[in-house]
Design a protein around this motif. Structure first.
Motif, PDB file in Angstrom:
ATOM      1  N   HIS A  61       0.834  -1.199   0.000  1.00 44.13           N
ATOM      2  CA  HIS A  61       0.000   0.000   0.000  1.00 44.13           C
ATOM      3  C   HIS A  61       0.874   1.258   0.000  1.00 44.13           C
ATOM      4  CE1 HIS A  61      -3.363   2.619   0.737  1.00 44.13           C
ATOM      5  NE2 HIS A  61      -2.885   2.992   1.905  1.00 44.13           N
ATOM      6  N   THR A  62       1.941   1.237   0.765  1.00 44.45           N
ATOM      7  CA  THR A  62       2.880   2.364   0.797  1.00 44.45           C
ATOM      8  C   THR A  62       3.557   2.536  -0.558  1.00 44.45           C
ATOM      9  OG1 THR A  62       3.265   2.077   3.162  1.00 44.45           O
ATOM     10  CG2 THR A  62       4.945   3.280   1.921  1.00 44.45           C
ATOM     11  N   ALA A  63       3.979   1.438  -1.156  1.00 44.39           N
ATOM     12  CA  ALA A  63       4.708   1.495  -2.430  1.00 44.39           C
ATOM     13  C   ALA A  63       3.806   1.810  -3.619  1.00 44.39           C
ATOM     14  CB  ALA A  63       5.433   0.169  -2.672  1.00 44.39           C
ATOM     15  N   LEU A  64       2.605   1.263  -3.620  1.00 51.91           N
ATOM     16  CA  LEU A  64       1.712   1.392  -4.772  1.00 51.91           C
ATOM     17  C   LEU A  64       0.688   2.516  -4.633  1.00 51.91           C
ATOM     18  CD1 LEU A  64       1.151  -2.400  -5.306  1.00 51.91           C
ATOM     19  CD2 LEU A  64       2.090  -0.844  -7.029  1.00 51.91           C
ATOM     20  N   GLY A  65       0.426   2.932  -3.408  1.00 50.36           N
ATOM     21  CA  GLY A  65      -0.581   3.969  -3.192  1.00 50.36           C
ATOM     22  C   GLY A  65      -1.937   3.513  -3.687  1.00 50.36           C
ATOM     23  N   PRO A  66      -2.675   4.411  -4.350  1.00 50.88           N
ATOM     24  CA  PRO A  66      -4.031   4.065  -4.782  1.00 50.88           C
ATOM     25  C   PRO A  66      -4.092   3.025  -5.901  1.00 50.88           C
ATOM     26  CG  PRO A  66      -3.445   6.259  -5.507  1.00 50.88           C
ATOM     27  CD  PRO A  66      -2.330   5.785  -4.626  1.00 50.88           C
ATOM     28  N   ALA A  67      -2.950   2.630  -6.450  1.00 55.07           N
ATOM     29  CA  ALA A  67      -2.957   1.573  -7.467  1.00 55.07           C
ATOM     30  C   ALA A  67      -3.311   0.221  -6.852  1.00 55.07           C
ATOM     31  CB  ALA A  67      -1.598   1.488  -8.158  1.00 55.07           C
ATOM     32  N   LEU A  68      -3.021   0.043  -5.563  1.00 52.74           N
ATOM     33  CA  LEU A  68      -3.322  -1.226  -4.890  1.00 52.74           C
ATOM     34  C   LEU A  68      -4.782  -1.266  -4.499  1.00 52.74           C
ATOM     35  CD1 LEU A  68      -2.334  -3.912  -3.621  1.00 52.74           C
ATOM     36  CD2 LEU A  68      -2.052  -2.620  -1.485  1.00 52.74           C
ATOM     37  N   ARG A  69      -5.433  -2.356  -4.860  1.00 51.33           N
ATOM     38  CA  ARG A  69      -6.835  -2.569  -4.504  1.00 51.33           C
ATOM     39  C   ARG A  69      -6.992  -4.018  -4.039  1.00 51.33           C
ATOM     40  NH1 ARG A  69      -8.856   0.584  -9.393  1.00 51.33           N
ATOM     41  NH2 ARG A  69      -7.483   2.377  -9.295  1.00 51.33           N
ATOM     42  N   LEU A  70      -7.546  -4.212  -2.868  1.00 50.58           N
ATOM     43  CA  LEU A  70      -7.813  -5.551  -2.356  1.00 50.58           C
ATOM     44  C   LEU A  70      -9.267  -5.879  -2.647  1.00 50.58           C
ATOM     45  CD1 LEU A  70      -5.996  -5.279   1.086  1.00 50.58           C
ATOM     46  CD2 LEU A  70      -5.061  -5.911  -1.144  1.00 50.58           C
ATOM     47  N   ALA A  71      -9.494  -7.041  -3.241  1.00 49.27           N
ATOM     48  CA  ALA A  71     -10.836  -7.388  -3.708  1.00 49.27           C
ATOM     49  C   ALA A  71     -11.383  -8.623  -3.018  1.00 49.27           C
ATOM     50  CB  ALA A  71     -10.813  -7.622  -5.217  1.00 49.27           C
ATOM     51  N   ALA A  72     -12.661  -8.563  -2.717  1.00 46.42           N
ATOM     52  CA  ALA A  72     -13.448  -9.698  -2.245  1.00 46.42           C
ATOM     53  C   ALA A  72     -12.778 -10.482  -1.125  1.00 46.42           C
ATOM     54  CB  ALA A  72     -13.762 -10.628  -3.422  1.00 46.42           C
ATOM     55  N   PRO A  73     -12.378  -9.797  -0.047  1.00 47.94           N
ATOM     56  CA  PRO A  73     -11.738 -10.565   1.023  1.00 47.94           C
ATOM     57  C   PRO A  73     -12.681 -11.632   1.568  1.00 47.94           C
ATOM     58  CG  PRO A  73     -12.281  -8.354   1.784  1.00 47.94           C
ATOM     59  CD  PRO A  73     -12.548  -8.401   0.318  1.00 47.94           C
ATOM     60  N   SER A  74     -12.132 -12.802   1.814  1.00 53.04           N
ATOM     61  CA  SER A  74     -12.919 -13.879   2.412  1.00 53.04           C
ATOM     62  C   SER A  74     -13.414 -13.408   3.776  1.00 53.04           C
ATOM     63  CB  SER A  74     -12.065 -15.134   2.567  1.00 53.04           C
ATOM     64  OG  SER A  74     -11.006 -14.876   3.491  1.00 53.04           O
ATOM     65  N   ALA A  75     -14.364 -14.123   4.326  1.00 51.94           N
ATOM     66  CA  ALA A  75     -14.916 -13.751   5.632  1.00 51.94           C
ATOM     67  C   ALA A  75     -13.823 -13.695   6.697  1.00 51.94           C
ATOM     68  CB  ALA A  75     -16.014 -14.732   6.030  1.00 51.94           C
ATOM     69  N   VAL A  76     -12.891 -14.621   6.622  1.00 56.04           N
ATOM     70  CA  VAL A  76     -11.792 -14.659   7.595  1.00 56.04           C
ATOM     71  C   VAL A  76     -10.934 -13.402   7.479  1.00 56.04           C
ATOM     72  CG1 VAL A  76      -9.667 -15.878   8.224  1.00 56.04           C
ATOM     73  CG2 VAL A  76     -11.736 -17.175   7.693  1.00 56.04           C
ATOM     74  N   LEU A  77     -10.568 -13.030   6.271  1.00 56.54           N
ATOM     75  CA  LEU A  77      -9.738 -11.843   6.098  1.00 56.54           C
ATOM     76  C   LEU A  77     -10.509 -10.559   6.377  1.00 56.54           C
ATOM     77  CD1 LEU A  77      -7.717 -13.868   5.056  1.00 56.54           C
ATOM     78  CD2 LEU A  77      -7.073 -12.194   3.351  1.00 56.54           C
ATOM     79  N   GLU A  78     -11.772 -10.531   5.997  1.00 54.13           N
ATOM     80  CA  GLU A  78     -12.571  -9.338   6.296  1.00 54.13           C
ATOM     81  C   GLU A  78     -12.644  -9.123   7.805  1.00 54.13           C
ATOM     82  OE1 GLU A  78     -16.674  -7.111   5.073  1.00 54.13           O
ATOM     83  OE2 GLU A  78     -16.166  -8.995   4.124  1.00 54.13           O
ATOM     84  N   ARG A  79     -12.816 -10.191   8.554  1.00 50.70           N
ATOM     85  CA  ARG A  79     -12.848 -10.083  10.018  1.00 50.70           C
ATOM     86  C   ARG A  79     -11.506  -9.589  10.541  1.00 50.70           C
ATOM     87  NH1 ARG A  79     -15.347 -11.155  14.685  1.00 50.70           N
ATOM     88  NH2 ARG A  79     -14.270 -12.297  16.315  1.00 50.70           N
ATOM     89  N   LEU A  80     -10.404 -10.108  10.028  1.00 50.53           N
ATOM     90  CA  LEU A  80      -9.070  -9.660  10.428  1.00 50.53           C
ATOM     91  C   LEU A  80      -8.908  -8.164  10.156  1.00 50.53           C
ATOM     92  CD1 LEU A  80      -6.060 -10.136  11.254  1.00 50.53           C
ATOM     93  CD2 LEU A  80      -5.654 -10.606   8.831  1.00 50.53           C
ATOM     94  N   PHE A  81      -9.283  -7.727   8.957  1.00 55.19           N
ATOM     95  CA  PHE A  81      -9.139  -6.316   8.598  1.00 55.19           C
ATOM     96  C   PHE A  81     -10.017  -5.435   9.481  1.00 55.19           C
ATOM     97  CE2 PHE A  81      -8.113  -7.784   4.033  1.00 55.19           C
ATOM     98  CZ  PHE A  81      -6.779  -7.961   4.359  1.00 55.19           C
ATOM     99  N   THR A  82     -11.208  -5.900   9.812  1.00 52.87           N
ATOM    100  CA  THR A  82     -12.116  -5.117  10.653  1.00 52.87           C
ATOM    101  C   THR A  82     -11.602  -5.028  12.088  1.00 52.87           C
ATOM    102  OG1 THR A  82     -14.001  -5.737   9.285  1.00 52.87           O
ATOM    103  CG2 THR A  82     -14.489  -4.944  11.503  1.00 52.87           C
TER     104      THR A  82
END
Length: 113
Positions: A61-82
């Motif tokens: 995210h630091t290196a790519l800035g807005p070029a980086l996009r994370l898509a459709a995180p699984s329920a497990v990853l969405e919970r981790l991110f939240t």
């Protein structure tokens, strides 16, 4: 993985941890070096992520800035991110299509429920 002239899509399957994070890290670093306009990491089939994976995504995210996009995180990853608050830092999108279609300058909407 799929790459066109303007975009790179990296599909993740299984666990993202210390044992297997190197290919993703190398791919994201190369995308930053090459100046890829849109880099979408499809997390729909990811089953686990440890702190190593979080660190790689934050560095990307630091290196790519807005070029980086994370898509459709699984329920497990969405919970981790939240739980960690990363959903307010990392650009999460509901699908690969919405990630590709999003304007680089437009922030993703907050996915918290």
């Amino acid at each position: 993985m799929w790459q066109g002239r303007e975009a790179l899509i990296v599909a993740i399957t299984g666990d993202l941890d210390l044992d297997n994070i190197v290919p993703l890290d190398e791919t994201l670093r190369k995308a930053a070096e090459d100046g890829i306009a849109r880099v979408v990491v499809d997390l729909s089939a990811a089953t686990f992520a440890d702190s190593t994976a979080v660190n790689v995504l934050l560095q990307a995210h630091t290196a790519l800035g807005p070029a980086l996009r994370l898509a459709a995180p699984s329920a497990v990853l969405e919970r981790l991110f939240t739980l960690t608050g990363l959903d307010t830092v990392l650009p999460l999108h509901e699908s690969v299509k919405t990630a590709l279609d999003a304007e680089a300058s437009a922030p993703p909407r907050n996915r918290r429920r």
